[in-house]
Design a protein around this motif. Sequence first.
Motif, PDB file in Angstrom:
ATOM      1  N   LYS A  44       0.885  -1.175   0.000  1.00  0.00           N
ATOM      2  CA  LYS A  44       0.000   0.000   0.000  1.00  0.00           C
ATOM      3  C   LYS A  44       0.916   1.215   0.000  1.00  0.00           C
ATOM      4  CE  LYS A  44      -3.307  -1.879   3.312  1.00  0.00           C
ATOM      5  NZ  LYS A  44      -4.007  -1.604   4.574  1.00  0.00           N
ATOM      6  N   ILE A  45       0.745   2.077  -1.009  1.00  0.00           N
ATOM      7  CA  ILE A  45       1.549   3.289  -1.086  1.00  0.00           C
ATOM      8  C   ILE A  45       0.665   4.440  -1.545  1.00  0.00           C
ATOM      9  CG2 ILE A  45       3.539   4.424  -2.166  1.00  0.00           C
ATOM     10  CD1 ILE A  45       4.679   1.591  -2.692  1.00  0.00           C
ATOM     11  N   SER A  46       0.487   5.424  -0.697  1.00  0.00           N
ATOM     12  CA  SER A  46      -0.243   6.652  -1.030  1.00  0.00           C
ATOM     13  C   SER A  46      -1.595   6.400  -1.687  1.00  0.00           C
ATOM     14  CB  SER A  46       0.588   7.536  -1.959  1.00  0.00           C
ATOM     15  OG  SER A  46       1.860   7.748  -1.447  1.00  0.00           O
ATOM     16  N   GLY A  47      -2.402   5.530  -1.131  1.00  0.00           N
ATOM     17  CA  GLY A  47      -3.724   5.265  -1.692  1.00  0.00           C
ATOM     18  C   GLY A  47      -3.722   4.347  -2.892  1.00  0.00           C
ATOM     19  N   ASN A  48      -2.577   3.800  -3.236  1.00  0.00           N
ATOM     20  CA  ASN A  48      -2.475   2.817  -4.313  1.00  0.00           C
ATOM     21  C   ASN A  48      -2.181   1.461  -3.704  1.00  0.00           C
ATOM     22  OD1 ASN A  48      -2.796   4.464  -6.701  1.00  0.00           O
ATOM     23  ND2 ASN A  48      -0.838   5.368  -6.134  1.00  0.00           N
ATOM     24  N   TYR A  49      -2.832   0.448  -4.224  1.00  0.00           N
ATOM     25  CA  TYR A  49      -2.712  -0.905  -3.704  1.00  0.00           C
ATOM     26  C   TYR A  49      -2.153  -1.805  -4.803  1.00  0.00           C
ATOM     27  CZ  TYR A  49      -5.685   0.795   0.032  1.00  0.00           C
ATOM     28  OH  TYR A  49      -6.180   1.509   1.088  1.00  0.00           O
ATOM     29  N   VAL A  50      -1.059  -2.477  -4.503  1.00  0.00           N
ATOM     30  CA  VAL A  50      -0.490  -3.447  -5.435  1.00  0.00           C
ATOM     31  C   VAL A  50      -0.978  -4.813  -4.970  1.00  0.00           C
ATOM     32  CG1 VAL A  50       1.599  -4.456  -6.396  1.00  0.00           C
ATOM     33  CG2 VAL A  50       1.522  -2.008  -5.872  1.00  0.00           C
ATOM     34  N   VAL A  51      -1.688  -5.511  -5.864  1.00  0.00           N
ATOM     35  CA  VAL A  51      -2.244  -6.811  -5.527  1.00  0.00           C
ATOM     36  C   VAL A  51      -1.714  -7.864  -6.485  1.00  0.00           C
ATOM     37  CG1 VAL A  51      -4.363  -5.873  -4.515  1.00  0.00           C
ATOM     38  CG2 VAL A  51      -4.317  -6.428  -6.935  1.00  0.00           C
ATOM     39  N   SER A  52      -1.687  -9.086  -5.985  1.00  0.00           N
ATOM     40  CA  SER A  52      -1.303 -10.223  -6.802  1.00  0.00           C
ATOM     41  C   SER A  52      -2.529 -11.092  -7.000  1.00  0.00           C
ATOM     42  CB  SER A  52      -0.193 -10.998  -6.095  1.00  0.00           C
ATOM     43  OG  SER A  52       0.123 -12.166  -6.803  1.00  0.00           O
ATOM     44  N   ILE A  53      -2.906 -11.309  -8.259  1.00  0.00           N
ATOM     45  CA  ILE A  53      -4.028 -12.159  -8.626  1.00  0.00           C
ATOM     46  C   ILE A  53      -3.520 -13.142  -9.659  1.00  0.00           C
ATOM     47  CG2 ILE A  53      -6.377 -12.250  -9.532  1.00  0.00           C
ATOM     48  CD1 ILE A  53      -6.595  -9.237  -8.855  1.00  0.00           C
ATOM     49  N   LYS A  54      -3.691 -14.416  -9.384  1.00  0.00           N
ATOM     50  CA  LYS A  54      -3.140 -15.473 -10.244  1.00  0.00           C
ATOM     51  C   LYS A  54      -1.644 -15.238 -10.387  1.00  0.00           C
ATOM     52  CE  LYS A  54      -7.407 -16.523 -12.628  1.00  0.00           C
ATOM     53  NZ  LYS A  54      -8.048 -16.751 -13.885  1.00  0.00           N
ATOM     54  N   ASP A  55      -1.136 -15.063 -11.592  1.00  0.00           N
ATOM     55  CA  ASP A  55       0.291 -14.855 -11.805  1.00  0.00           C
ATOM     56  C   ASP A  55       0.643 -13.405 -12.111  1.00  0.00           C
ATOM     57  OD1 ASP A  55       0.871 -17.535 -11.426  1.00  0.00           O
ATOM     58  OD2 ASP A  55       0.550 -18.034 -13.525  1.00  0.00           O
ATOM     59  N   GLY A  56      -0.300 -12.492 -11.901  1.00  0.00           N
ATOM     60  CA  GLY A  56      -0.048 -11.096 -12.240  1.00  0.00           C
ATOM     61  C   GLY A  56      -0.095 -10.179 -11.037  1.00  0.00           C
ATOM     62  N   ARG A  57       0.573  -9.037 -11.175  1.00  0.00           N
ATOM     63  CA  ARG A  57       0.530  -7.984 -10.157  1.00  0.00           C
ATOM     64  C   ARG A  57      -0.097  -6.753 -10.784  1.00  0.00           C
ATOM     65  NH1 ARG A  57       5.627  -7.905  -6.109  1.00  0.00           N
ATOM     66  NH2 ARG A  57       5.466 -10.083  -5.501  1.00  0.00           N
ATOM     67  N   TYR A  58      -1.003  -6.138 -10.025  1.00  0.00           N
ATOM     68  CA  TYR A  58      -1.736  -4.987 -10.542  1.00  0.00           C
ATOM     69  C   TYR A  58      -1.752  -3.872  -9.521  1.00  0.00           C
ATOM     70  CZ  TYR A  58      -3.338  -8.732 -13.555  1.00  0.00           C
ATOM     71  OH  TYR A  58      -3.368  -9.803 -14.409  1.00  0.00           O
ATOM     72  N   ASN A  59      -1.744  -2.650  -9.998  1.00  0.00           N
ATOM     73  CA  ASN A  59      -1.846  -1.470  -9.162  1.00  0.00           C
ATOM     74  C   ASN A  59      -3.275  -0.955  -9.272  1.00  0.00           C
ATOM     75  OD1 ASN A  59      -1.103   0.698  -7.559  1.00  0.00           O
ATOM     76  ND2 ASN A  59      -0.425   1.920  -9.303  1.00  0.00           N
ATOM     77  N   ILE A  60      -3.990  -0.893  -8.143  1.00  0.00           N
ATOM     78  CA  ILE A  60      -5.371  -0.410  -8.164  1.00  0.00           C
ATOM     79  C   ILE A  60      -5.514   0.747  -7.182  1.00  0.00           C
ATOM     80  CG2 ILE A  60      -6.339  -2.623  -8.899  1.00  0.00           C
ATOM     81  CD1 ILE A  60      -7.182  -3.144  -6.022  1.00  0.00           C
ATOM     82  N   ASP A  61      -6.520   1.584  -7.399  1.00  0.00           N
ATOM     83  CA  ASP A  61      -6.724   2.721  -6.514  1.00  0.00           C
ATOM     84  C   ASP A  61      -7.684   2.366  -5.372  1.00  0.00           C
ATOM     85  OD1 ASP A  61      -9.287   2.769  -7.615  1.00  0.00           O
ATOM     86  OD2 ASP A  61      -8.961   4.601  -8.755  1.00  0.00           O
ATOM     87  N   THR A  62      -7.941   3.328  -4.521  1.00  0.00           N
ATOM     88  CA  THR A  62      -8.777   3.118  -3.335  1.00  0.00           C
ATOM     89  C   THR A  62     -10.190   2.717  -3.705  1.00  0.00           C
ATOM     90  OG1 THR A  62      -7.445   4.765  -2.161  1.00  0.00           O
ATOM     91  CG2 THR A  62      -9.554   4.197  -1.185  1.00  0.00           C
ATOM     92  N   ASP A  63     -10.778   3.294  -4.747  1.00  0.00           N
ATOM     93  CA  ASP A  63     -12.138   2.967  -5.152  1.00  0.00           C
ATOM     94  C   ASP A  63     -12.250   1.488  -5.555  1.00  0.00           C
ATOM     95  OD1 ASP A  63     -13.016   5.549  -4.702  1.00  0.00           O
ATOM     96  OD2 ASP A  63     -12.688   6.167  -6.776  1.00  0.00           O
ATOM     97  N   LEU A  64     -11.280   1.007  -6.310  1.00  0.00           N
ATOM     98  CA  LEU A  64     -11.287  -0.408  -6.705  1.00  0.00           C
ATOM     99  C   LEU A  64     -11.076  -1.307  -5.497  1.00  0.00           C
ATOM    100  CD1 LEU A  64      -9.200  -0.300 -10.004  1.00  0.00           C
ATOM    101  CD2 LEU A  64     -11.633  -0.708  -9.793  1.00  0.00           C
ATOM    102  N   ALA A  65     -10.140  -0.931  -4.624  1.00  0.00           N
ATOM    103  CA  ALA A  65      -9.869  -1.735  -3.427  1.00  0.00           C
ATOM    104  C   ALA A  65     -11.085  -1.807  -2.523  1.00  0.00           C
ATOM    105  CB  ALA A  65      -8.676  -1.163  -2.673  1.00  0.00           C
ATOM    106  N   ASN A  66     -11.838  -0.729  -2.452  1.00  0.00           N
ATOM    107  CA  ASN A  66     -13.036  -0.699  -1.616  1.00  0.00           C
ATOM    108  C   ASN A  66     -14.154  -1.578  -2.170  1.00  0.00           C
ATOM    109  OD1 ASN A  66     -14.405   0.265   0.701  1.00  0.00           O
ATOM    110  ND2 ASN A  66     -15.553   1.679  -0.598  1.00  0.00           N
ATOM    111  N   ALA A  67     -14.160  -1.826  -3.458  1.00  0.00           N
ATOM    112  CA  ALA A  67     -15.207  -2.639  -4.084  1.00  0.00           C
ATOM    113  C   ALA A  67     -14.947  -4.143  -3.937  1.00  0.00           C
ATOM    114  CB  ALA A  67     -15.328  -2.285  -5.570  1.00  0.00           C
ATOM    115  N   ILE A  68     -13.720  -4.516  -3.582  1.00  0.00           N
ATOM    116  CA  ILE A  68     -13.352  -5.941  -3.479  1.00  0.00           C
ATOM    117  C   ILE A  68     -13.552  -6.416  -2.040  1.00  0.00           C
ATOM    118  CG2 ILE A  68     -11.507  -7.625  -3.778  1.00  0.00           C
ATOM    119  CD1 ILE A  68     -10.244  -5.636  -5.799  1.00  0.00           C
ATOM    120  N   VAL A  69     -14.539  -7.286  -1.852  1.00  0.00           N
ATOM    121  CA  VAL A  69     -14.844  -7.840  -0.524  1.00  0.00           C
ATOM    122  C   VAL A  69     -14.098  -9.158  -0.387  1.00  0.00           C
ATOM    123  CG1 VAL A  69     -16.661  -8.640   1.017  1.00  0.00           C
ATOM    124  CG2 VAL A  69     -17.103  -6.736  -0.546  1.00  0.00           C
ATOM    125  N   ILE A  70     -13.348  -9.296   0.716  1.00  0.00           N
ATOM    126  CA  ILE A  70     -12.509 -10.483   0.917  1.00  0.00           C
ATOM    127  C   ILE A  70     -12.829 -11.164   2.245  1.00  0.00           C
ATOM    128  CG2 ILE A  70     -10.589  -9.664  -0.472  1.00  0.00           C
ATOM    129  CD1 ILE A  70      -9.281  -8.644   2.108  1.00  0.00           C
TER     130      ILE A  70
END
Length: 71
Positions: A44-70
């Motif tokens: 997590k860096i300055s409201g940006n979230y780096v996530v790993s899904i399957k074999d990829g890494r993605y940078n998502i913002d706060t709005d996207l992170a808030n929509a993902i329920v885990i």
Amino acid sequence: MTLLNARIGEKYIITCIETNDEELNNFLFTLGCYSGQEITLVSKISGNYVVSIKDGRYNIDTDLANAIVIS
């Protein structure tokens, strides 16, 4: 709990995507982000979230992170 509350380095299972925005939902689906999929918060860096899904890494913002329920 949403991805905003996730701990770095822990693996979670996506329970659902909570959004009424069909474009946002489709975008997350193209990343492989859908119910039942494993996701890991890498950093997590300055409201940006780096996530790993399957074999990829993605940078998502706060709005996207808030929509993902885990769990």
